[in-house]
Enzyme design. Sequence first.
Site, PDB file in Angstrom:
ATOM      1  N   GLU A 153      32.018  -8.058  28.431  1.00  0.00           N
ATOM      2  CA  GLU A 153      31.128  -7.565  27.373  1.00  0.00           C
ATOM      3  C   GLU A 153      31.128  -6.033  27.306  1.00  0.00           C
ATOM      4  OE1 GLU A 153      27.270  -9.399  27.824  1.00  0.00           O
ATOM      5  OE2 GLU A 153      27.956 -11.168  26.746  1.00  0.00           O
ATOM      6  N   GLU A 307      30.994 -17.833  26.837  1.00  0.00           N
ATOM      7  CA  GLU A 307      29.715 -18.075  27.516  1.00  0.00           C
ATOM      8  C   GLU A 307      28.726 -18.675  26.534  1.00  0.00           C
ATOM      9  OE1 GLU A 307      27.931 -14.623  29.270  1.00  0.00           O
ATOM     10  OE2 GLU A 307      29.812 -13.904  30.091  1.00  0.00           O
TER      11      GLU A 307
HETATM   12  C1  GLA Z   1      26.174 -12.098  29.289  1.00  0.00           C
HETATM   13  C2  GLA Z   1      27.015 -11.714  30.483  1.00  0.00           C
HETATM   14  C3  GLA Z   1      26.818 -12.616  31.664  1.00  0.00           C
HETATM   15  C4  GLA Z   1      25.366 -12.962  31.846  1.00  0.00           C
HETATM   16  C5  GLA Z   1      24.855 -13.580  30.576  1.00  0.00           C
HETATM   17  C6  GLA Z   1      23.409 -14.026  30.665  1.00  0.00           C
HETATM   18  O1  GLA Z   1      26.755 -12.940  28.412  1.00  0.00           O
HETATM   19  O2  GLA Z   1      28.366 -11.632  30.172  1.00  0.00           O
HETATM   20  O3  GLA Z   1      27.313 -11.962  32.808  1.00  0.00           O
HETATM   21  O4  GLA Z   1      24.642 -11.809  32.136  1.00  0.00           O
HETATM   22  O5  GLA Z   1      24.915 -12.620  29.556  1.00  0.00           O
HETATM   23  O6  GLA Z   1      22.994 -14.633  29.481  1.00  0.00           O
END
Ligand code: GLA
Length: 662
Positions: A153, A307
């Site tokens: 991210e 995710e």
């Molecule tokens: C993001 C991050 C993860 C985690 C999630 C929690 O997507 O990439 O490492 O922190 O949020 O929702």
Amino acid sequence: MPALADAARGRLLYGGDYNPEQWPRHVWREDVRLMREAGVNLATVGVFSWARIEPQPGVRDFGWLDEVLDLLHEGGIGVCLATPTASPPPWMGARHPETLPRDAAGHTLWYGSRNQYCPSSPVYRAHALRLATDLAERYGDHPALRLWHVGNEYGTACWCDTSAAHFRRWLRQRYGTLEALNSAWGTAFWSQGYGDWAEVLPPRTAPYLVNPTQQLDFRRFTSDALLECFTAERDALAARTPHTPVTTNFMPLFAGQDGWRWAREEDVVSVDLYPDPAKGPEAGAYGALVQDLTRSQAGGGPWLLMEQASGAVNWRGVNRPKPEGLLRLWSWQAVARGADGLCFFQWRASRQGSEKFHSAMLGHAGETGRHHRRVRELGAELDRMAEVTGTRVRAEAAVLHDWDAWWASGQDGRPSALPDHAELLGAWHRALWEAHLTADLAHPETPLDGYRLVCVPQLYLLTDAAIDNLTRFVHGGGTLVTGFFTGVADADDRVREGGVDARLRALLGLRTVHEWWPLADGERVALSDGTHGTLWSEDLETEPGCAVPLRYAGGELAGRPAVTRNAAGAGTARYVSTLPEPAALRALLAGAAAEAGVRPALEGLPGGVEAVRRGELLFVLNHGREPVTVPLPAPHTDRLTGDRHTSALALPAYGVAALRRD
Ligand code: GLA
């Protein structure tokens, strides 16, 4: 160029972030057993393992990772191997404080969390690159390796002196001369003219409003600086493993990266998506928007949901879990809209750290938890649906979106601070979604001839090329619907002559935009059909041939045009000078779609029911809490259940069907 299919190998991918460094060894074996039982075929390993892999500068501890990858491989589980460069270990910040990012006020952001690196820092970059290279060297031939996951991210911005020097280099490349920079930034205003490159800074905290184009360029620069971090690691990986695809996971609809530009640099486009279960069908609309954007970033081909949450997240004020059925519904929604894999954050719920109350595929309740049962059921169902992989979603409508316009429109000193690019995009896309119409998202300079209907919720900044593109689309027979405050600025955020670009006004049949009349928060303005506009209104004067289907019926602008419709070439262009309330916007866009010959994937759908065609399959998804019955034009078989439906499909609350015509 390797693709998602190389990682998926004919199956829908299923799995999640796996953080074995948080667990003793004996748990790893149990994890692999449980993953197998849950149908997991991909584990994302190493995202936050930097301190474990490199406990001291230059020292490598790969032994544990060797073991984890071997165990996963023995269990038949593929690995999405991450470069752990999103979270440098404390030693980096302690020994090289200049790698720590500074905010616009000059405050250092310290270690003890994550993402604490300056994207321009040569020290950070060198360490990150060495680590990526060593990972590629060590695991490039590992049989479990399916996909590289670079960083996590990306989104960190930094205003430090190193960033300032990098920003100046970037500006020199963009403008060549200081005169060109002064002209683009409009520095004649408020005595801001620069006489030496060394004076130029990132937009740091200042006594009053900071130069808008300086801010816009800093957004562009930050996105590019991060992209350099990504591509450097990507190249190191690709040099060693040219056949293994590389991705980095986007945040959903995130302002910090130019998503179009970034996606072009990836083999696989992936996104993280966390709609709020407390929001009902609205969350389904938001999910659809992110999924449509991600698919469009992937050029219409398959993408990866990197995710999602199996239940509650832990970062909202109040974190609601997913009621029975919702995980399955949102998972299939992503597949319906083009995903070839569904992964979660994370496999096993942490017992320590900031995310210990975030749900996981294997929650604190363990393998007998209700929650884990749903994860297993989903895994089994996905395993039976390999037929969907590689197929495409076809949309006849497009919604235009652009990060430059987003950045420029969000700055201070506008007629109103209320309109928000992402919210407007969401409102318009949701109106199409509620009208059961499938849309792609597109960059305003992309050729649009494959679409019948093009919607522009708001593109405050439009380049000349984009205006020509819209003109070509309409003249060629397309139907264009444009929202307010569009085409106002050029690429330097300079207001176009006449307030709105003359070519755009000609296309829309607008002689003059006399004044912008923003509305107060919650204020509504009556329209001539009994509906209402919100947020904004405009004092417009149309050209003689331009039709005015809707006028303002109250307020200072009563009687003046609110929505216009102009025939241009073989097509039509509408201008919507307010934000119609949701039902009115839906009706307006549905009307334009019908006129353009764009039809829903299925007729007669009740509200809150989504129907999307992907390849040969027609996905029908009930986002409501009540059962529904959907009429079918012909007999279909639900590939998820094997049930045959001759003339109607009954779906329970949060029900899903993947129909194939008999
Ligand atoms: C993001 C991050 C993860 C985690 C999630 C929690 O997507 O990439 O490492 O922190 O949020 O929702």
